[in-house]
Design an enzyme around this catalytic site. Structure first.
Site, PDB file in Angstrom:
ATOM      1  CG  LEU A   1     -26.632 -60.878 -59.787  1.00 41.95           C
ATOM      2  CD1 LEU A   1     -25.241 -60.500 -60.306  1.00 41.95           C
ATOM      3  CD2 LEU A   1     -26.998 -62.276 -60.264  1.00 41.95           C
ATOM      4  CG  HIS A   2     -29.470 -62.372 -52.787  1.00 44.42           C
ATOM      5  ND1 HIS A   2     -30.511 -62.443 -53.679  1.00 44.42           N
ATOM      6  CD2 HIS A   2     -29.781 -63.220 -51.787  1.00 44.42           C
ATOM      7  CE1 HIS A   2     -31.404 -63.289 -53.225  1.00 44.42           C
ATOM      8  NE2 HIS A   2     -31.002 -63.784 -52.074  1.00 44.42           N
TER       9      HIS A   2
END
Ligand code: UD1
Length: 372
Positions: free
Chosen positions: A204-205
């Site tokens: 996730l980013h």
């Protein structure tokens, strides 16, 4: 023919590696590599040079982190004298990061031809910085190298002439195939105590998922539930780490220590290199991600992918691949994880031209061997 190739951030390295390798086969090409330094530490950049056998950059601009305007402006200021000195025939940019747009803008104003690899992808969500970078880079590029048919349709509907577009396939898959022999030898599964097909991988980013703590809490809650049935490995991006550290209510679930990956907790670790990561993904039961590239890699590897976003700019990964775009509501994430746990593994059928030979096609075009 002098070609300046630009890399800046993590997803650029696996795209530029096969292009440089291909260019080096031709004695009539002088390939130069400029690293903007948008990503600069070993985990986000350094290890990728080693893993992908990318030669050291000829020029490092060392721009580093900062706001969008800062990064874009600094790349332009520092790249301009390099291009004025080198006067390349073409500059190649890849993907959709700030370095991509900044470099393209610098070159076009010096009347240097720009080639954009991964052109035409559109999420139609202009709140994503990458969408702005894609639109503007495509608008000023001379060669538009397209990975999937949607890219051609998008460019045509924006009024781009067909003479600029080349449907060549996907250089990211060139890297995946060229290094398959190396990543299949990785020992990461043994190191983490994982069994093939019995764990999930999470990345996730995106700012919309990780900067908004309410959304991030919902996602982590759903992942914690999933971790009760399936061990979860989570290489954590630096942007995401800053937010996770504030989620005190999840400190017993988010495990940052060493040792084997166990059910019941989310096993967080630093970002890992390309070869170990591909090995981890290729043997996973499923991947949950908001990355663009991972939607493509799971498509070719035949690993179910749940994309925690509302849109994808890579629709072929849904129509031909294993990708399912599900947003980030906790209830939907839990339902989709349960669905995949019951389903048989899909059989991979790679999208057209995702055959490991995209770089060869691109270099043929640049050398003038392909005519429209
Ligand atoms: C950038 C790209 C995004 C791409 C992502 C992959 C843009 C607009 N975004 O987002 O499209 O998917 O890279 O990672 O170009 N940091 C480090 N070490 C580094 C680099 C960054 O600790 O080597 C930290 C920075 O301090 C910053 C954060 O990571 O706080 C975010 O970095 P930044 O390059 O601004 O954006 P990304 O979120 O990585």
């Amino acid at each position: 023919m002098k070609i300046v190739n630009i890399v800046g951030a993590r997803p650029n390295f696996m795209k530029i590696a096969p292009l440089i390798r291909e260019m080096r086969k031709h004695s009539d090409i002088i390939p130069l590599l400029v690293h903007t330094g948008q990503h600069y530490d070993l985990n986000m950049a350094g290890h990728f040079f080693e893993d992908l056998d990318i030669p050291p950059p000829d020029v490092s601009l060392e721009v580093g982190s900062g706001s969008h305007a800062y990064q874009t402006g600094e790349v332009m200021k520092r790249l301009e004298p390099v291009l004025e000195y080198e006067r390349p025939d073409v500059m190649v940019v890849v993907g959709d990061v700030n370095s991509t747009l900044a470099a393209a803008l610098t070159a076009v104003k010096l009347q240097i031809s720009v080639a954009h690899v991964e052109a035409g992808l559109r999420s139609f969500d202009r709140s994503m910085p990458e969408e702005i970078n894609r639109l503007l880079t495509d608008a000023i590029s001379d060669y538009l190298f397209v990975t999937e048919e949607s890219g051609i349709h998008n460019l045509v509907s924006e009024g781009v002439g067909k003479d600029k577009m080349f449907f060549v396939g996907n250089v990211m898959i060139d890297s995946l195939e060229a290094s398959r022999r190396l990543w299949t030898r990785s020992t990461i599964l043994e190191q983490l105590g994982l069994k093939k097909g019995h764990y999930g991988v999470v990345t996730l980013h995106r700012p919309t998922n990780v900067d908004d703590l309410h959304i991030l809490k919902g996602i982590i809650g759903a992942l914690a539930d999933a971790a009760l049935q399936l061990p979860i490995v989570f290489p954590v991006h630096p942007r995401t780490l800053k937010s996770l550290e504030t989620l005190t209510e999840f400190h017993s679930v988010l495990y940052f220590g060493k040792g084997p990956v166990l059910s019941g907790r989310i096993h967080c670790m630093e970002p890992i290199g390309y070869l170990d990561f591909m090995s981890l993904v290729a043997s996973a039961r499923m991947v949950l991600t908001d990355s663009g590239g991972l939607q493509e890699e799971t498509t070719v590897l035949g690993i179910p992918c749940l994309t925690l976003r509302e849109t994808t700019e890579r629709p072929v990964t849904v129509t031909h691949g294993t990708n399912c775009v599900i947003g980030s509501s906790p209830a939907r994430i839990s339902a989709e994880v349960a669905r995949i746990m019951q389903a048989p593994l899909p059989t991979p059928i790679p999208p057209p031209l995702w055959d490991g030979r995209a770089s060869q096609r691109i270099v043929d075009v640049l050398l003038g061997r392909v005519h429209r």
